[in-house]
Design an enzyme around this catalytic site. Structure first.
Site, PDB file in Angstrom:
ATOM      1  N   ARG A 111      -2.411  -2.355  31.690  1.00 10.09           N
ATOM      2  CA  ARG A 111      -2.519  -3.820  31.535  1.00 10.09           C
ATOM      3  C   ARG A 111      -3.680  -4.303  32.382  1.00 10.09           C
ATOM      4  O   ARG A 111      -4.292  -3.514  33.115  1.00 10.09           O
ATOM      5  CB  ARG A 111      -1.229  -4.580  31.885  1.00 10.09           C
ATOM      6  N   GLY A 112      -3.997  -5.582  32.288  1.00  4.92           N
ATOM      7  CA  GLY A 112      -5.125  -6.147  33.013  1.00  4.92           C
ATOM      8  C   GLY A 112      -6.316  -6.271  32.067  1.00  4.92           C
ATOM      9  O   GLY A 112      -6.624  -5.338  31.321  1.00  4.92           O
ATOM     10  N   ALA A 113      -6.998  -7.418  32.146  1.00  2.59           N
ATOM     11  CA  ALA A 113      -8.061  -7.722  31.187  1.00  2.59           C
ATOM     12  C   ALA A 113      -9.092  -6.600  31.089  1.00  2.59           C
ATOM     13  O   ALA A 113      -9.382  -6.096  29.998  1.00  2.59           O
ATOM     14  CB  ALA A 113      -8.748  -9.030  31.595  1.00  2.59           C
TER      15      ALA A 113
ATOM     16  N   ASP B 157      -7.045 -15.280  35.352  1.00  3.22           N
ATOM     17  CA  ASP B 157      -6.982 -14.911  33.942  1.00  3.22           C
ATOM     18  C   ASP B 157      -7.976 -15.718  33.128  1.00  3.22           C
ATOM     19  O   ASP B 157      -8.427 -15.287  32.076  1.00  3.22           O
ATOM     20  CB  ASP B 157      -5.564 -15.118  33.410  1.00  3.22           C
TER      21      ASP B 157
END
Lengths: 371, 371
Positions: free
Chosen positions: A54-56, A251
């Protein structure tokens, strides 16, 4: 960064078979460290969708490698069949996390790169170098955030005559959310690696506990002194001079400086302001929103399932158990993000440098975005 | 208040045997409702020490009943032996929670009351009426806090033309912490019972989750609409007009208006100020500290065991399981309270009425405290 003394990225090609992508499965962290092989597109899609990663930044890099795997396995009997399969796989990958901007960006970059060369072998080669480039750029942007941000920690360290600098962070904007270094953590790792004594207060970050699970783990593995705290504690620490600066990730950051980040960030920013503690946000420019003006009014806030508040999973006798925390029939709500107004943000730390969290500050670093 | 439609206090004498004290064992809440019999002093001491019951008001009331039980069982062969046993039992009870002010106060009140009459039977009778009086006074003070505080909710209800009034609370300053009504919750119950539509945002209150476990349970049992939220969420709700007022309890309130309460209260007070949401604190005057001036500098903050942050217990398949949330070797700290400066407190709601959180406001209601 390091895990048990060995350097890792969050995603890489297998040393023994370059047709295999390897990731750290983040779901069993911090209790188990498991490396997972991804050998076909459906495995890559599942890893993104079911949040093995996960994580941009990392979602984008994984999609990039996913398109390389797609090219490897696409039929080579005709260019039409090859491209049709790539198109199918692109759709599958883009559908895994519909709101992740980096996902679509990485997939489209791969399709465009492959379209520019002829022949199956060349397309596959380009897909491989593009996947590596996406990952390398992500790591490089984070490294530069660290390089710029470390100066802020150095200044405080000098002012404190070398006494430990205490940094508070919220959620996980660490290397596990990117390919390496992280955003909020990049200046911390840079300081630690330079020998500046640092200590991190890790907000556990309810309800999903990314701080307690992931940030604490990655800091611990890299040898950075840290302490886990309930999200309620930061204000008290700031009142008592135990926090020298706050660094979080984001985000989405508006060009006006408003910052959307994990729920609870706003409360820490208020406490920082009230106690004259500088509040920094680390970000690669890909998370800027160049259109919206007013974060509180315009940024839609995702509501996630109430079960994430009512139940929690943890380690129990070598196993993972999920326990109920509330009365079974009490309702719960679960907003995932909040917006910290620009007035509470001391500065932004980007890959290009540090700027004020304002339209003037941001446009100064990104003049090409001036309309 | 009500449990499953029946009115309860948190402590009472058994209807079938007035030599037996009954309490609600709060440890298995919200998953199980268990009434426990206390028949001798060591059972009472264990109930206080091991937190079968907790909360300033209830700890005091339990100590009061404990001294009645002590008198019942003290040897009646000589006044010296009787008094010696009472003295022993007083020490045992006072040692259970060394920092609880109400505990010592209740025990000493019982000893003084019994000293004023002669004869074993009379002493036992006085101990019984004193225990009842301590409990009744606690409930009555809370009822009055509700009576005064409900006017604040009524005003907002009228301004909103009868639309639901949204109240945020932190921790459990509910009836489970007192004999009945609670402090923060007293105005809420009063409003609900008057038919004013209210809804409570219940902060889960990490790390011990008194909100998620106790406040949610007691509101649910009494039929008050409520929603459990992570402690990170309140600021976001206030930014979006979803909180009309905040009411919390307090563990100690200085005569200058500074409020020590469960860790995290300060963060909610900051958010309330930033969003023009009134922030009230409900308290019986017994929690005033008439000596200290500066809460942040002068109030010592208890640090509890780090395991409360690293592990959490909850219900799992009809049983209680404790799970590990962090890396096993990550340190954690656990400050139990923080201080909200008077400037962030809109007003105090006491048994005598509502006053400004300032020396002038407080001394106006309690003129006998002027030195």
């Amino acid at each position: 960064m390091n895990v048990d003394g060995k350097h890792y990225r969050t995603i890489w090609l297998s040393e023994t078979d370059e047709r295999v992508v390897q990731i750290i499965d983040q779901r069993p962290l911090p209790h188990q460290f498991i490396i997972e092989d991804l050998t076909n597109v459906s495995e890559v899609a599942r890893a993104i969708k079911d949040m093995h990663i996960r994580g941009a930044g990392l979602v984008g890099a994984t999609a990039g490698y996913g398109m390389f795997i797609a090219a490897l396995h696409a039929p080579q009997n005709s260019p039409i069949a090859f491209n049709a399969q790539l198109g199918e796989d692109a759709k599958i990958l883009m559908a895994t996390r519909p709101t992740a901007v980096n996902l679509e960006w990485a997939v489209k970059r791969q399709l465009a790169a492959m379209a520019e060369v002829d022949g199956f072998a060349k397309k596959i080669q380009v897909a491989k170098t593009t996947a590596q480039a996406i990952a390398d750029e992500d790591a490089e942007f984070c490294r530069r955030i660290g390089e710029h941000g470390v100066s802020l920690i150095e200044q405080i360290s000098q002012r404190k005559s070398g006494e430990t600098v205490n940094i508070l962070t919220h959620c996980n904007a660490g290397w596990l959310a990117f390919v390496d270094y992280g955003t909020a953590t990049a200046p911390v790792y840079a300081a630690h690696d330079k020998g500046i004594p640092v200590h991190v207060w890790v907000d556990e970050t309810r309800p999903r506990n990314q701080g307690a699970r992931l940030t604490a783990w990655e800091l611990g593995q890299h040898g950075v002194p840290h302490t886990v705290i309930a999200d309620n504690v930061g204000g008290h620490l700031m009142q008592h001079g135990q926090v020298d600066l706050v660094i979080t990730g984001t985000d989405r950051t508006l060009y006006t400086g408003d910052v959307a980040n994990k729920i609870g960030t706003y409360l820490k920013a208020l406490a920082a302001k009230d106690n004259d503690v500088p509040f920094y946000v680390g970000l690669p420019s890909s998370t800027f929103d160049w259109e919206k003006r007013d974060g509180i009014k315009e940024i839609p806030i995702e509501q996630r399932d109430a079960t994430e508040v009512k139940y929690i999973a943890g380690a129990h006798e070598g196993d993972t158990k999920t326990v109920l925390l509330t009365p079974e029939d009490s309702p719960a709500v679960n907003y995932a993000f909040d917006v910290t107004p620009a007035r509470l943000v001391t500065a932004l730390i980007t890959e290009r440098g540090i700027c004020e969290a304002s339209e003037a500050g941001i446009m100064g670093l990104y003049p090409e975005k001036r309309s």
